[in-house]
Design an enzyme around this catalytic site. Sequence first.
Site, PDB file in Angstrom:
ATOM      1  N   GLU A  39      11.028 -19.779  27.325  1.00  0.00           N
ATOM      2  CA  GLU A  39      11.062 -18.322  27.323  1.00  0.00           C
ATOM      3  C   GLU A  39      10.443 -17.794  28.619  1.00  0.00           C
ATOM      4  O   GLU A  39      11.030 -16.945  29.305  1.00  0.00           O
ATOM      5  CB  GLU A  39      10.296 -17.798  26.110  1.00  0.00           C
ATOM      6  CG  GLU A  39      10.188 -16.285  26.049  1.00  0.00           C
ATOM      7  CD  GLU A  39       9.256 -15.809  24.943  1.00  0.00           C
ATOM      8  OE1 GLU A  39       9.335 -14.614  24.592  1.00  0.00           O
ATOM      9  OE2 GLU A  39       8.436 -16.622  24.446  1.00  0.00           O
ATOM     10  N   HIS A  40       9.252 -18.274  28.929  1.00  0.00           N
ATOM     11  CA  HIS A  40       8.570 -17.922  30.182  1.00  0.00           C
ATOM     12  C   HIS A  40       8.329 -19.219  30.950  1.00  0.00           C
ATOM     13  O   HIS A  40       7.750 -20.164  30.409  1.00  0.00           O
ATOM     14  CB  HIS A  40       7.196 -17.285  29.921  1.00  0.00           C
ATOM     15  CG  HIS A  40       7.200 -16.154  28.951  1.00  0.00           C
ATOM     16  ND1 HIS A  40       6.933 -16.331  27.611  1.00  0.00           N
ATOM     17  CD2 HIS A  40       7.434 -14.832  29.120  1.00  0.00           C
ATOM     18  CE1 HIS A  40       6.986 -15.159  26.996  1.00  0.00           C
ATOM     19  NE2 HIS A  40       7.294 -14.230  27.882  1.00  0.00           N
TER      20      HIS A  40
END
Length: 451
Positions: free
Chosen positions: A335-336
């Site tokens: 996601e990050h």
Amino acid sequence: MLARTDLRGGVPSTAQLRRALPRGGTDVDAVLDVVAPLVAAVRDGGAQAALDAGERFDRVRPSTVRVPQQAVVDALDRLDPDVRRALTETIDRARRVHADQRRSSTTTEVAPGGTVTEKWIPVRRVGLYVPGGNAVYPSSVVMNVVPAQEAGVRSLVVASPPQADFGGLPHPIVLAACALLGVSEVWSVGGAQSVALLTYGGTDTDGTELEPVDMITGPGNIYVTAAKRLCRSVVGIDSEAGPTEIAILADDSADPVLVAADLISQAEHDVMAASVLVTDSVDLADAVDAEVERQVRTTKHGERVRTALSGPQSGIVLVDDVDAGLTVVDAYAAEHLEIQTRDAATVADRVDNAGAIFVGAYSPVSLGDYCAGSNHVLPTSGSARYSSGLSVQTFLRGVHLIDYDSAALAEVAGHVVALADAEDLPAHGDAVRVRQTDSARAGSRGNEGSR
């Protein structure tokens, strides 16, 4: 605290990496049997059923689902000036980034007299969910509302759980963020019942209509995710979001203090949050381990962080070099993803799979959570391999307008008929043939009239 996975000595295949890498996630199927009756109850019972569920789960029952407009205005009036300035700056940066995502119509002339135009039409009405569990999320109001507004969505409703500490209203900072964004319709309802009420609508306790939406976006817990899955045949959804996650690709040039702080920052969200370091440096791994232990002792949510970092979803992955690390992070599809290596911009440009990429030592995920201008509603659980974060495009539908005249249709008619016959759909071909016959007859009648 952080378990280690040693992948040195060769890079495993993608199939092996999907099995070897730390990965958490939630079993949405496990709660569907609990959520399905709740969704059905709200579908049939509307606002009263949603309020009943909220009273049971949130231990508070608002007098109405829809928050009075004055409460939204009052929340902004009482907002701490520093927080107001921070939110205003966040909104401004997000608007600038998302405004550049707008699309314009395009027309392609496929043949003389035959065009296809792609027109971008915003979703008519959208429900934006803002959770209220371990923390308060005014930033999620911004990240959902701004792209919808920039896409041209005409009708927005923000839904957020009622808070017993605030008289059954959503958290006042959430309401203040709505006021700053010009959102006047806010519903005090959370959880799976919120998703169901947004989907099916109903009548509020004061007799006003709660109009259903066409699309629901925004993160939530496993029950919210299950409700979105159950309702997606009726409304559109952005994604089935899992627990938050961060991966950091770092070499021996990285500062272990910064790496540890960033791993902890995501672990602070939830005990199921995933924090993963991928590195070719054992010395850095050892230093990060020590820094994590030191920083966890002083962070506010230390127990939550420790649980997340010691879980199977978190850990340190050792690789031979940065090239091998890139293969690993692409397979993980975080996601990050932070890049803390030498020449970080060049390394970041080689990444294929990530929800958002944070380049260098001074671009932490926390910046993206609030004030970078990017969107923080991002794909989780490896879905960044095939999906994107929330954006203006989320709220737009591409519609083709096909406009052919008689001559343009005649030019391609034989191909249409050939393909229709090949698929054993002769009526498809007949629909073209009859137009050619009608066109010939019309031409004949036109010639007779001119004599």
